[in-house]
Design a protein around this motif. Structure first.
Motif, PDB file in Angstrom:
ATOM      1  N   GLY A  41       0.830  -1.211   0.000  1.00  0.00           N
ATOM      2  CA  GLY A  41       0.000   0.000   0.000  1.00  0.00           C
ATOM      3  C   GLY A  41       0.858   1.252   0.000  1.00  0.00           C
ATOM      4  N   GLY A 101       6.410   6.463  12.093  1.00  0.00           N
ATOM      5  CA  GLY A 101       5.362   5.864  11.264  1.00  0.00           C
ATOM      6  C   GLY A 101       4.221   5.343  12.115  1.00  0.00           C
ATOM      7  N   LYS A 103       3.148   2.402  12.084  1.00  0.00           N
ATOM      8  CA  LYS A 103       3.465   1.073  12.584  1.00  0.00           C
ATOM      9  C   LYS A 103       4.057   1.143  13.988  1.00  0.00           C
ATOM     10  CE  LYS A 103       4.349  -2.253   9.118  1.00  0.00           C
ATOM     11  NZ  LYS A 103       5.249  -2.822   8.141  1.00  0.00           N
ATOM     12  N   LEU A 106       1.387   1.935  16.513  1.00  0.00           N
ATOM     13  CA  LEU A 106       0.589   0.760  16.884  1.00  0.00           C
ATOM     14  C   LEU A 106       1.360  -0.131  17.858  1.00  0.00           C
ATOM     15  CD1 LEU A 106      -0.654  -0.040  13.269  1.00  0.00           C
ATOM     16  CD2 LEU A 106      -2.132   0.682  15.148  1.00  0.00           C
ATOM     17  N   TRP A 127      -5.468  -6.052   8.411  1.00  0.00           N
ATOM     18  CA  TRP A 127      -4.106  -5.798   7.933  1.00  0.00           C
ATOM     19  C   TRP A 127      -3.180  -6.768   8.659  1.00  0.00           C
ATOM     20  CZ3 TRP A 127      -0.201  -2.087  10.246  1.00  0.00           C
ATOM     21  CH2 TRP A 127       0.882  -1.916   9.390  1.00  0.00           C
ATOM     22  N   PHE A 130      -1.618  -6.541  12.410  1.00  0.00           N
ATOM     23  CA  PHE A 130      -2.365  -6.478  13.688  1.00  0.00           C
ATOM     24  C   PHE A 130      -2.196  -7.739  14.555  1.00  0.00           C
ATOM     25  CE2 PHE A 130      -5.544  -3.425  11.478  1.00  0.00           C
ATOM     26  CZ  PHE A 130      -4.731  -2.340  11.748  1.00  0.00           C
ATOM     27  N   ASP A 204      -6.573   2.607  14.142  1.00  0.00           N
ATOM     28  CA  ASP A 204      -5.539   2.901  13.148  1.00  0.00           C
ATOM     29  C   ASP A 204      -6.161   3.805  12.093  1.00  0.00           C
ATOM     30  OD1 ASP A 204      -3.847   2.901  10.990  1.00  0.00           O
ATOM     31  OD2 ASP A 204      -3.358   0.772  11.121  1.00  0.00           O
ATOM     32  N   CYS A 206      -4.662   5.536   9.665  1.00  0.00           N
ATOM     33  CA  CYS A 206      -3.672   5.958   8.653  1.00  0.00           C
ATOM     34  C   CYS A 206      -4.334   6.311   7.321  1.00  0.00           C
ATOM     35  CB  CYS A 206      -2.541   4.961   8.533  1.00  0.00           C
ATOM     36  SG  CYS A 206      -2.878   3.545   7.574  1.00  0.00           S
ATOM     37  N   TYR A 207      -5.589   5.860   7.105  1.00  0.00           N
ATOM     38  CA  TYR A 207      -6.290   6.246   5.865  1.00  0.00           C
ATOM     39  C   TYR A 207      -7.394   7.276   6.135  1.00  0.00           C
ATOM     40  CZ  TYR A 207      -3.729   2.275   4.143  1.00  0.00           C
ATOM     41  OH  TYR A 207      -2.710   1.420   3.815  1.00  0.00           O
ATOM     42  N   SER A 238       2.291   8.813   6.336  1.00  0.00           N
ATOM     43  CA  SER A 238       2.751   8.012   5.189  1.00  0.00           C
ATOM     44  C   SER A 238       1.852   8.110   3.970  1.00  0.00           C
ATOM     45  CB  SER A 238       2.861   6.544   5.581  1.00  0.00           C
ATOM     46  OG  SER A 238       3.953   6.337   6.427  1.00  0.00           O
ATOM     47  N   LYS A 239       0.566   7.814   4.170  1.00  0.00           N
ATOM     48  CA  LYS A 239      -0.330   7.712   3.014  1.00  0.00           C
ATOM     49  C   LYS A 239      -0.929   9.079   2.697  1.00  0.00           C
ATOM     50  CE  LYS A 239       0.297   3.386   4.130  1.00  0.00           C
ATOM     51  NZ  LYS A 239       0.551   2.122   3.523  1.00  0.00           N
ATOM     52  N   ARG A 247       9.047   8.006   7.404  1.00  0.00           N
ATOM     53  CA  ARG A 247       8.814   7.312   8.669  1.00  0.00           C
ATOM     54  C   ARG A 247       8.392   8.266   9.797  1.00  0.00           C
ATOM     55  NH1 ARG A 247       6.754   4.310   7.320  1.00  0.00           N
ATOM     56  NH2 ARG A 247       6.840   2.985   9.159  1.00  0.00           N
ATOM     57  N   TYR A 328      -7.573   0.521  -1.754  1.00  0.00           N
ATOM     58  CA  TYR A 328      -7.449  -0.914  -2.004  1.00  0.00           C
ATOM     59  C   TYR A 328      -8.680  -1.450  -2.725  1.00  0.00           C
ATOM     60  CZ  TYR A 328      -3.694  -0.482   1.326  1.00  0.00           C
ATOM     61  OH  TYR A 328      -2.539  -0.086   1.950  1.00  0.00           O
TER      62      TYR A 328
HETATM   63  C1  LIG Z   1      -3.659  -0.337   8.005  1.00  0.00           C
HETATM   64  C2  LIG Z   1      -2.261   0.171   8.033  1.00  0.00           C
HETATM   65  N1  LIG Z   1      -1.769   0.675   9.178  1.00  0.00           N
HETATM   66  C3  LIG Z   1      -0.517   1.141   9.253  1.00  0.00           C
HETATM   67  C4  LIG Z   1       0.327   1.109   8.166  1.00  0.00           C
HETATM   68  C5  LIG Z   1       1.727   1.560   8.345  1.00  0.00           C
HETATM   69  O1  LIG Z   1       1.971   2.802   7.930  1.00  0.00           O
HETATM   70  P1  LIG Z   1       3.307   3.599   8.324  1.00  0.00           P
HETATM   71  O2  LIG Z   1       4.067   3.752   7.046  1.00  0.00           O
HETATM   72  O3  LIG Z   1       2.799   4.879   8.859  1.00  0.00           O
HETATM   73  O4  LIG Z   1       4.068   2.810   9.321  1.00  0.00           O
HETATM   74  C6  LIG Z   1      -0.124   0.589   6.952  1.00  0.00           C
HETATM   75  C7  LIG Z   1       0.757   0.493   5.788  1.00  0.00           C
HETATM   76  O5  LIG Z   1       0.492  -0.159   4.810  1.00  0.00           O
HETATM   77  C8  LIG Z   1      -1.470   0.119   6.885  1.00  0.00           C
HETATM   78  O6  LIG Z   1      -1.984  -0.360   5.746  1.00  0.00           O
END
Ligand SMILES: Cc1ncc(COP(=O)(O)O)c(C=O)c1O
Length: 358
Positions: A41, A101, A103, A106, A127, A130, A204, A206-207, A238-239, A247, A328
């Protein structure tokens, strides 16, 4: 070393299937084969130029030293102001911690909460990271089926899954891999239910900004303080800003939870890169340019979605609902499994090989 004694915590984790597919594509590319890799992604846009300029400014002005482990005061203030502007959230800087990031956000959240034997609710499809985070903490992932509601989690499903051992639920909306978005009212019902049962919620986001009309971005950071006590928002640049390689992400959580996460992080990554924090803070402060950059990227993702999903549904045996968010396409290929192919991975591999050999 052939027999490296990998720790039990890490041995219990599974490798990422996305990474296996990406590796296969990258090996084919190295052999000169023209492969379009949609496995990981990652936005295909470059980071907006004005954010890069802020990073150069930060570097030139000497922001090359450590910041506090929670992130610079400027970074945390900018997050607070941005969430106030965008979501009318009333946050304090001691509820914010910068991370490398989403990640790491989390990981920090899960590792500071979970003990061995705790149960972690994870709605399916999920994802891949998790359950591995839960396993790393020696907690037990418990999966919730969502197919009965078209892959969207409901409060009833959560209620039925909570046991005495449930400590945490991990929510991801807009979702990877389905692109589905939990409606705002339902998400609030889920979080209220969890808070009333003392189940923590790791959401989460991130989107967050990848919600296409009529869906709208909604952050749990905007919930009332008494509910947010149980909530940790994992955010990421990130996204949203096409900054995967930089990061940088953050958590928004109760000050005590934040303190624990900062303590953990102070013994690992310490903090994300200082001039990257500066660039992100400046980007958030320049909210009009940020909004413009984000909406031009999300408009393009929406255009692609509107083209792609009907095209996918023309392929024999493929079924794909319209995602309300993220970037996606989660194609149901179960109708094809059992004959020539044993799994969706086998179908993906066959498509890759047959298309490239013709
Ligand atoms: C659902 C989800 N959470 C977190 C992340 C991680 O993103 P980051 O680059 O901020 O660590 C991704 C990356 O693909 C993701 O799809």
């Amino acid at each position: 070393m052939a027999n490296f004694p990998v720790s039990e915590n890490v041995a219990a984790m599974q490798g990422s299937s996305t990474m296996i597919a990406a590796q296969m594509a990258s090996e084919m590319r190295a052999r000169g084969i023209d492969v379009i890799d949609l496995s990981v992604g990652e936005p295909d846009f470059d980071t907006p130029e004005f954010i890069k300029e802020f990073a150069y400014d930060g570097l030139r002005s000497g922001l090359t030293k450590y910041t506090p482990a929670s992130g610079s005061a400027k970074f945390r203030e900018s997050i607070v102001n941005f969430y106030r502007e965008e979501f009318r959230a009333e946050l304090a800087p001691n509820e914010i911690a910068a991370s490398c990031g989403g990640k790491q956000a989390l990981f920090n959240a899960a590792c500071t909460l979970l003990d061995p034997g705790d149960e972690v609710l994870i709605p399916k499809p999920y994802w891949v990271t998790f359950p591995e985070i839960a396993r790393f903490c020696r907690a037990t992932p418990k999966f919730i089926e969502t197919e009965a509601n078209d892959l969207v989690l409901t409060a009833e499903m959560v209620e039925a899954a909570i046991t005495d051992k449930t400590r945490l639920i991990i929510i991801n909306s807009p979702n990877n891999p389905t692109g589905r978005v939990i409606p705002q009212d339902e998400l609030i019902r889920i979080i209220e239910l969890c808070a009333s049962r003392k189940v923590y919620v790791l959401t989460d986001e991130c989107y967050l900004f990848f919600a296409y009309p009529p869906a709208r971005p909604f952050s749990s950071a905007a919930l009332p303080a008494e509910i947010r006590e149980y909530v940790c928002v994992a955010g990421s640049f990130s996204k949203t800003f096409a900054m995967t390689g930089w990061r940088i992400g953050y958590t928004i959580a109760d000050p005590e939870w934040t303190k624990a996460m900062v303590k953990l992080q102070s013994h690992s990554a310490t903090h994300p890169t200082s001039f990257v924090q500066y660039a992100c803070a400046e980007a958030l402060d320049n909210i009009d340019r940020t909004r413009e950059a984000v909406s031009s990227m999300t408009a393009e993702y929406e255009r692609r979605r509107n083209w792609l999903i009907p095209e996918l549904n023309k392929v024999n045996g493929f079924k794909c609902g319209m995602p309300e968010g993220a970037f996606y396409a989660f194609v149901d290929v179960r109708g094809l499994i059992g004959g020539r192919w044993a799994s969706s991975a086998a179908i993906a591999e066959a498509m890759l090989k047959e298309a490239t050999s013709s």
